[in-house]
Design a protein around this motif. Structure first.
Motif, PDB file in Angstrom:
ATOM      1  N   PHE A 114       0.834  -1.191   0.000  1.00 30.20           N
ATOM      2  CA  PHE A 114       0.000   0.000   0.000  1.00 30.20           C
ATOM      3  C   PHE A 114       0.877   1.252   0.000  1.00 30.20           C
ATOM      4  O   PHE A 114       1.988   1.254   0.544  1.00 30.20           O
ATOM      5  N   TRP A 115       0.322   2.296  -0.579  1.00 27.96           N
ATOM      6  CA  TRP A 115       0.847   3.635  -0.367  1.00 27.96           C
ATOM      7  C   TRP A 115      -0.254   4.445   0.314  1.00 27.96           C
ATOM      8  O   TRP A 115      -1.384   4.504  -0.174  1.00 27.96           O
ATOM      9  N   TYR A 116       0.125   5.057   1.439  1.00 24.23           N
ATOM     10  CA  TYR A 116      -0.778   5.953   2.151  1.00 24.23           C
ATOM     11  C   TYR A 116      -0.198   7.352   2.087  1.00 24.23           C
ATOM     12  O   TYR A 116       1.010   7.547   2.105  1.00 24.23           O
ATOM     13  N   LYS A 117      -1.096   8.327   2.083  1.00 21.63           N
ATOM     14  CA  LYS A 117      -0.712   9.740   2.044  1.00 21.63           C
ATOM     15  C   LYS A 117      -1.216  10.394   3.317  1.00 21.63           C
ATOM     16  O   LYS A 117      -2.364  10.183   3.726  1.00 21.63           O
ATOM     17  N   GLN A 118      -0.357  11.186   3.944  1.00 22.69           N
ATOM     18  CA  GLN A 118      -0.756  11.903   5.144  1.00 22.69           C
ATOM     19  C   GLN A 118      -0.483  13.392   4.931  1.00 22.69           C
ATOM     20  O   GLN A 118       0.617  13.869   5.142  1.00 22.69           O
ATOM     21  N   PRO A 119      -1.506  14.136   4.535  1.00 17.97           N
ATOM     22  CA  PRO A 119      -1.326  15.582   4.332  1.00 17.97           C
ATOM     23  C   PRO A 119      -1.247  16.293   5.676  1.00 17.97           C
ATOM     24  O   PRO A 119      -1.445  15.668   6.717  1.00 17.97           O
ATOM     25  N   PRO A 120      -0.977  17.578   5.642  1.00 12.94           N
ATOM     26  CA  PRO A 120      -0.892  18.325   6.906  1.00 12.94           C
ATOM     27  C   PRO A 120      -2.139  18.199   7.777  1.00 12.94           C
ATOM     28  O   PRO A 120      -2.061  18.371   8.979  1.00 12.94           O
ATOM     29  N   SER A 121      -3.274  17.914   7.188  1.00 15.75           N
ATOM     30  CA  SER A 121      -4.492  17.732   7.970  1.00 15.75           C
ATOM     31  C   SER A 121      -4.446  16.466   8.809  1.00 15.75           C
ATOM     32  O   SER A 121      -5.327  16.239   9.631  1.00 15.75           O
ATOM     33  N   ARG A 122      -3.443  15.608   8.586  1.00 15.74           N
ATOM     34  CA  ARG A 122      -3.126  14.426   9.384  1.00 15.74           C
ATOM     35  C   ARG A 122      -3.896  13.164   9.018  1.00 15.74           C
ATOM     36  O   ARG A 122      -3.490  12.094   9.408  1.00 15.74           O
ATOM     37  N   GLN A 123      -5.023  13.257   8.332  1.00 13.49           N
ATOM     38  CA  GLN A 123      -5.762  12.043   7.984  1.00 13.49           C
ATOM     39  C   GLN A 123      -4.915  11.208   7.042  1.00 13.49           C
ATOM     40  O   GLN A 123      -4.486  11.679   5.986  1.00 13.49           O
ATOM     41  N   MET A 124      -4.681   9.962   7.403  1.00 10.54           N
ATOM     42  CA  MET A 124      -3.895   9.079   6.562  1.00 10.54           C
ATOM     43  C   MET A 124      -4.847   8.445   5.533  1.00 10.54           C
ATOM     44  O   MET A 124      -5.777   7.744   5.902  1.00 10.54           O
ATOM     45  N   ILE A 125      -4.568   8.691   4.278  1.00 11.41           N
ATOM     46  CA  ILE A 125      -5.485   8.321   3.209  1.00 11.41           C
ATOM     47  C   ILE A 125      -4.824   7.287   2.314  1.00 11.41           C
ATOM     48  O   ILE A 125      -3.679   7.429   1.924  1.00 11.41           O
ATOM     49  N   LEU A 126      -5.571   6.249   1.975  1.00 10.81           N
ATOM     50  CA  LEU A 126      -5.056   5.253   1.053  1.00 10.81           C
ATOM     51  C   LEU A 126      -4.937   5.861  -0.336  1.00 10.81           C
ATOM     52  O   LEU A 126      -5.881   6.450  -0.849  1.00 10.81           O
ATOM     53  N   VAL A 127      -3.777   5.705  -0.936  1.00  6.03           N
ATOM     54  CA  VAL A 127      -3.545   6.196  -2.293  1.00  6.03           C
ATOM     55  C   VAL A 127      -3.740   5.075  -3.307  1.00  6.03           C
ATOM     56  O   VAL A 127      -4.467   5.227  -4.297  1.00  6.03           O
ATOM     57  N   ILE A 128      -3.112   3.943  -3.025  1.00  7.89           N
ATOM     58  CA  ILE A 128      -3.128   2.861  -3.996  1.00  7.89           C
ATOM     59  C   ILE A 128      -2.693   1.573  -3.311  1.00  7.89           C
ATOM     60  O   ILE A 128      -1.973   1.620  -2.306  1.00  7.89           O
ATOM     61  N   ARG A 129      -3.146   0.434  -3.819  1.00  3.85           N
ATOM     62  CA  ARG A 129      -2.754  -0.852  -3.257  1.00  3.85           C
ATOM     63  C   ARG A 129      -2.415  -1.813  -4.384  1.00  3.85           C
ATOM     64  O   ARG A 129      -2.895  -1.655  -5.512  1.00  3.85           O
TER      65      ARG A 129
END
Lengths: 115, 113
Positions: free
Chosen positions: A35-50
């Motif tokens: 997986f790749w997860y993205k964590q923007p400054p807003s802090r929510q860790m979001i799934l990008v791709i699997r």
């Protein structure tokens, strides 16, 4: 035990250009998920791709694609047409089919998209 | 789109105090997780929870930690007697049965003084 390594602590890219984030991993398992997860400054860790290891075809989600090299145990993320909103910390993560349900994370790569 | 939520976003506590971190997983998810990230370090797995019991825990998850699903919506992590080294960002995650993708909350930043 599995390990995940992201060797690029920081990267930057100009808006609209393409950037590739590297990830390597080590495992003795044959079936697993990446997986790749993205964590923007807003802090929510979001799934990008699997990516499922048994699939040879590289996963793609709009501007995001991966280069999965199973033999080399490499799983890089390519972001095309980078946007300012792509600025975030990106984490690579591994889930083994026989290693329970725990995700193993890399160190993270801080990506900055410059206008 | 449903999201995992966590409260509080920040918590400051004194060493030795008990803290409870709260999470509301996505409503149709059945697996729940806690991870933590000490500043400058990797995100680390703490515990997974399914069917009202711990299904897996890491070596970090010692007797000072406990998890609970007190009602149909909340999932909590309790640290009984906090230590300075418990200062970290704590992430909750959840997933559906028979799916691999875990969905994360925004985290709670815990600072132990």
């Amino acid at each position: 035990a599995q390990t995940v390594t992201q060797s690029q602590p920081e990267m930057s890219v100009q808006e609209a250009e393409t950037v590739t984030l590297s990830c390597t991993y080590d495992t003795s398992e044959n079936n697993y998920y990446l997986f790749w997860y993205k964590q923007p400054p807003s802090r929510q860790m979001i799934l990008v791709i699997r990516q499922e290891a048994y699939k040879q075809q590289n996963a793609t989600e709009n501007r995001f694609s991966v280069n999965f090299q199973k033999a080399a145990k490499s799983f890089s993320l390519k972001i095309s047409d980078s946007q300012l909103g792509d600025t975030a910390m990106y984490f690579c993560a591994f889930l083994g089919e026989t290693s329970g349900s725990r995700l193993t994370f890399g160190e993270g790569t801080q990506l900055t998209v410059n206008p | 789109e449903p999201e995992v939520t966590q409260t509080p976003s920040h918590q400051v506590t004194q060493m030795g105090q008990e803290v409870i971190l709260r999470c509301v997983p996505i409503s149709n998810h059945l697996y729940f997780y806690w991870y933590r990230q000490i500043l400058g370090q990797k995100v680390e797995f703490l515990v997974s929870f399914y069917n009202n019991e711990i299904s897996e825990k890491s070596e970090i998850f010692d007797d000072q930690f406990s998890v609970e699903r007190p009602d149909g919506s909340n999932f909590t992590l309790k640290i009984r007697s906090t230590k300075l080294e418990d200062s970290a960002m704590y992430f909750c995650a959840s997933k559906r049965l028979a799916q691999e993708t875990q969905y994360f909350g925004p985290g709670t930043r815990l600072l132990v003084l």
